[in-house]
Design an enzyme around this catalytic site. Structure first.
Site, PDB file in Angstrom:
ATOM      1  N   GLN A 297      65.805  33.618 103.682  1.00  0.00           N
ATOM      2  CA  GLN A 297      64.750  33.809 104.689  1.00  0.00           C
ATOM      3  C   GLN A 297      64.907  35.102 105.489  1.00  0.00           C
ATOM      4  O   GLN A 297      63.931  35.760 105.822  1.00  0.00           O
ATOM      5  CB  GLN A 297      64.740  32.611 105.654  1.00  0.00           C
ATOM      6  CG  GLN A 297      63.744  32.720 106.795  1.00  0.00           C
ATOM      7  CD  GLN A 297      62.303  32.641 106.342  1.00  0.00           C
ATOM      8  OE1 GLN A 297      61.795  31.576 106.040  1.00  0.00           O
ATOM      9  NE2 GLN A 297      61.638  33.792 106.261  1.00  0.00           N
TER      10      GLN A 297
ATOM     11  N   ASP B 240      53.354  24.813 101.014  1.00  0.00           N
ATOM     12  CA  ASP B 240      54.251  25.662 101.799  1.00  0.00           C
ATOM     13  C   ASP B 240      54.959  24.901 102.922  1.00  0.00           C
ATOM     14  O   ASP B 240      56.173  24.905 103.006  1.00  0.00           O
ATOM     15  CB  ASP B 240      53.492  26.870 102.367  1.00  0.00           C
ATOM     16  CG  ASP B 240      54.358  28.127 102.488  1.00  0.00           C
ATOM     17  OD1 ASP B 240      55.512  28.104 102.024  1.00  0.00           O
ATOM     18  OD2 ASP B 240      53.865  29.133 103.021  1.00  0.00           O
TER      19      ASP B 240
ATOM     20  N   GLU C 108      54.258  38.847 101.455  1.00  0.00           N
ATOM     21  CA  GLU C 108      53.557  37.877 102.318  1.00  0.00           C
ATOM     22  C   GLU C 108      53.241  38.582 103.641  1.00  0.00           C
ATOM     23  O   GLU C 108      53.918  38.398 104.657  1.00  0.00           O
ATOM     24  CB  GLU C 108      54.418  36.624 102.562  1.00  0.00           C
ATOM     25  CG  GLU C 108      53.637  35.524 103.295  1.00  0.00           C
ATOM     26  CD  GLU C 108      54.486  34.311 103.661  1.00  0.00           C
ATOM     27  OE1 GLU C 108      55.723  34.369 103.546  1.00  0.00           O
ATOM     28  OE2 GLU C 108      53.888  33.301 104.090  1.00  0.00           O
TER      29      GLU C 108
ATOM     30  N   HIS D  87      59.255  35.043  97.483  1.00  0.00           N
ATOM     31  CA  HIS D  87      58.241  35.267  98.513  1.00  0.00           C
ATOM     32  C   HIS D  87      57.961  36.767  98.450  1.00  0.00           C
ATOM     33  O   HIS D  87      58.826  37.572  98.813  1.00  0.00           O
ATOM     34  CB  HIS D  87      58.770  34.902  99.895  1.00  0.00           C
ATOM     35  CG  HIS D  87      58.747  33.437 100.190  1.00  0.00           C
ATOM     36  ND1 HIS D  87      59.486  32.530  99.511  1.00  0.00           N
ATOM     37  CD2 HIS D  87      58.037  32.734 101.131  1.00  0.00           C
ATOM     38  CE1 HIS D  87      59.256  31.315 100.006  1.00  0.00           C
ATOM     39  NE2 HIS D  87      58.378  31.404 100.985  1.00  0.00           N
TER      40      HIS D  87
ATOM     41  N   HIS E 269      58.798  24.056 101.770  1.00  0.00           N
ATOM     42  CA  HIS E 269      60.085  24.300 102.448  1.00  0.00           C
ATOM     43  C   HIS E 269      60.552  22.978 103.049  1.00  0.00           C
ATOM     44  O   HIS E 269      60.273  22.679 104.214  1.00  0.00           O
ATOM     45  CB  HIS E 269      59.925  25.356 103.541  1.00  0.00           C
ATOM     46  CG  HIS E 269      59.562  26.710 103.025  1.00  0.00           C
ATOM     47  ND1 HIS E 269      60.456  27.769 102.995  1.00  0.00           N
ATOM     48  CD2 HIS E 269      58.406  27.192 102.493  1.00  0.00           C
ATOM     49  CE1 HIS E 269      59.859  28.839 102.474  1.00  0.00           C
ATOM     50  NE2 HIS E 269      58.607  28.519 102.168  1.00  0.00           N
TER      51      HIS E 269
ATOM     52  N   TRP F  80      55.989  27.560 110.918  1.00  0.00           N
ATOM     53  CA  TRP F  80      54.950  28.449 110.389  1.00  0.00           C
ATOM     54  C   TRP F  80      53.587  27.785 110.384  1.00  0.00           C
ATOM     55  O   TRP F  80      52.572  28.461 110.361  1.00  0.00           O
ATOM     56  CB  TRP F  80      55.321  28.873 108.955  1.00  0.00           C
ATOM     57  CG  TRP F  80      56.547  29.708 108.913  1.00  0.00           C
ATOM     58  CD1 TRP F  80      56.596  31.070 109.081  1.00  0.00           C
ATOM     59  CD2 TRP F  80      57.901  29.271 108.740  1.00  0.00           C
ATOM     60  NE1 TRP F  80      57.891  31.487 109.013  1.00  0.00           N
ATOM     61  CE2 TRP F  80      58.712  30.413 108.807  1.00  0.00           C
ATOM     62  CE3 TRP F  80      58.499  28.035 108.533  1.00  0.00           C
ATOM     63  CZ2 TRP F  80      60.097  30.356 108.677  1.00  0.00           C
ATOM     64  CZ3 TRP F  80      59.872  27.967 108.391  1.00  0.00           C
ATOM     65  CH2 TRP F  80      60.664  29.114 108.467  1.00  0.00           C
TER      66      TRP F  80
ATOM     67  N   HIS G 196      55.475  24.807  95.762  1.00  0.00           N
ATOM     68  CA  HIS G 196      56.027  25.677  96.817  1.00  0.00           C
ATOM     69  C   HIS G 196      56.018  24.966  98.162  1.00  0.00           C
ATOM     70  O   HIS G 196      54.965  24.818  98.790  1.00  0.00           O
ATOM     71  CB  HIS G 196      55.214  26.976  96.910  1.00  0.00           C
ATOM     72  CG  HIS G 196      55.816  27.990  97.820  1.00  0.00           C
ATOM     73  ND1 HIS G 196      56.155  29.263  97.410  1.00  0.00           N
ATOM     74  CD2 HIS G 196      56.166  27.937  99.133  1.00  0.00           C
ATOM     75  CE1 HIS G 196      56.676  29.942  98.431  1.00  0.00           C
ATOM     76  NE2 HIS G 196      56.686  29.144  99.492  1.00  0.00           N
TER      77      HIS G 196
END
Ligand code: 17E
Ligand code: FE2
Length: 414
Positions: free
Chosen positions: A151, A308, A212, A209, A58, A314, A56
């Protein structure tokens, strides 16, 4: 290729691994250490494991932290807002260069299997086009699965359903979702039905997702699990984050666990990311904001750890080292019993491989691809304790990464 003096997690003593035509031909126990011959790779009594897996990440957002503004609150929601600003300026080349840089960080740490989420809530689908090219260009280092990740929502974002369908038509491998971010609970539910319909119709995997948030009323995991169960798709479905599970009360969770077991889906927890992004609306006592990793694991569900982010809106840190994530996850999830320490490499290897559906394409087993990693450690316990570095990464019988062992000398005052 032929490796000597390898330690394995599955058997005591030293072993030789013979490879042929890019596959593992034989794994043989040695009665004594062997001298390396020219052309053999000496593991020097270090641990050989299957490649590390990143289930996982991005890659489209790698190295965008602070562009144009930093996430000052540390919340997921500000992250999404900051990413929205940066997303408006991404280009094909910029995205490809950053994604390749991220892949190099992963490859340097012995990772050869990667699942990346790519934001498809963009009418130009620029990031997806870039990552589809990167998937081919990076093939000698990693296998890349691309999740079409909405997203800003499937239902709440203008044209979200059509963008998802276009992304899947273009060749995304996995259907994504973000039900907790949709405007209403109903939209969250319908987004899950939509994405499961798409996946079932097209024979694709799913990675959502899911929940979360610290909001204990965010209950889309039950929707996803029930959809996986009734469609018989559990092996194809992964729920990522599920941090709300850390805030559900036990009475609800015990009922939920029954469904999760019946659905038999996989879970990814990103413990460094979640400890950073969650708990942000608490004062004290402050929640950890991670899912119930140990409890899922003990219930026999498939759960693994992911990074992630690499320096994105983030999460401002990250360096590709999944053993750092494992170390943090063991702390955050109360998993430092001796048994956990012995088995925990599974959370960044075999369990992730299962979530990604790698099947017989993965594993230190005769007949499978000759892909593995030599860690600078004598055992799984030592690998975890020292966050051991990958010394060699071998992929289909070829060395793709090599690192000099650490050399440290103490120079006490005389
Ligand atoms: N987007 C999201 O919704 N959640 C995350 N943890 C990241 C991106 C990194
Ligand atoms: Fe994520």
């Amino acid at each position: 290729m032929h490796i000597v003096n390898a330690r394995l997690r599955t058997a005591p003593g030293l072993h030789s691994i013979f490879c042929q035509n890019g596959r593992i031909h034989r794994i043989i126990a040695q009665s004594e250490p062997l001298a390396a011959q020219p052309g053999t790779l000496d593991a020097s009594s270090n641990l050989v494991i299957p490649p590390l897996v990143e289930p996982h990440i991005h890659l489209d957002a790698v190295a965008t932290a602070g562009q144009p503004e930093w996430n000052r609150s540390g919340t997921l929601f500000e992250g999404i807002e900051r990413w929205g600003q940066r997303k408006a300026t991404i280009t094909h080349q910029d995205t490809k260069a950053r994604a390749h840089a991220g892949i190099r960080m992963l490859a340097e740490h012995g990772i050869q299997q990667v699942r990346t989420h790519v934001d498809v809530t963009d009418p130009t689908l620029a990031a997806l086009k870039a990552l589809l090219e990167v998937r081919d260009e990076a093939r000698s280092l990693i296998d890349l699965q691309i999740v079409a990740f909405p997203q800003e929502g499937i239902e709440s974002f203008e044209g979200g359903r059509a963008l998802m369908e276009r992304a899947l038509d273009m060749g995304a491998d996995v259907v994504g979702g973000i039900p907790h971010f949709e405007n209403t609970r109903e939209q969250g539910v319908s987004s899950v039905h939509f994405l499961m319909d798409q996946a079932e119709r097209r024979g694709l995997k799913v990675d959502v997702h899911c929940d979360e948030t610290d909001d204990p009323h965010s209950r889309f995991l039950e929707v996803l699990a029930e959809q996986a169960r009734v469609r018989g798709m559990g092996a194809m479905v992964t729920a990522s984050h599920t941090t709300a599970m850390g805030s559900y009360d036990n009475a609800y969770c015990s009922k939920l666990m029954r469904l999760l077991k019946a659905a038999n889906l996989s879970f990814v927890s990103c413990p460094t990311e979640s400890i950073h992004l969650q708990g942000r609306f608490d004062t004290f006592p402050k929640r950890r904001g991670v899912t119930r990793v140990a409890e899922l694991d003990r219930a026999g569900l498939n759960v693994c750890f992911g990074q992630d982010s690499l320096q994105d809106p983030w999460y401002p840190l990250g360096n590709g080292n999944i053993l750092r994530i494992l170390d943090a996850g063991l702390h955050i999830c109360h998993m430092m019993g001796y048994d956990d320490l012995r088995r925990c490499l599974d959370l960044v290897t075999d369990h992730s491989a299962r979530a990604l559906g790698l099947g017989e394409g993965y594993g230190l087993v005769e007949g499978r691809p000759a892909s593995f990693v030599i860690l600078e450690a004598a055992s799984d316990y030592e690998a975890v304790r020292t966050q051991a570095k990958a010394l060699w990464s071998v992929r289909n019988g070829e060395v793709i990464m090599q690192r000099a062992p650490q050399q440290v000398q103490l120079l006490p005052g005389r």
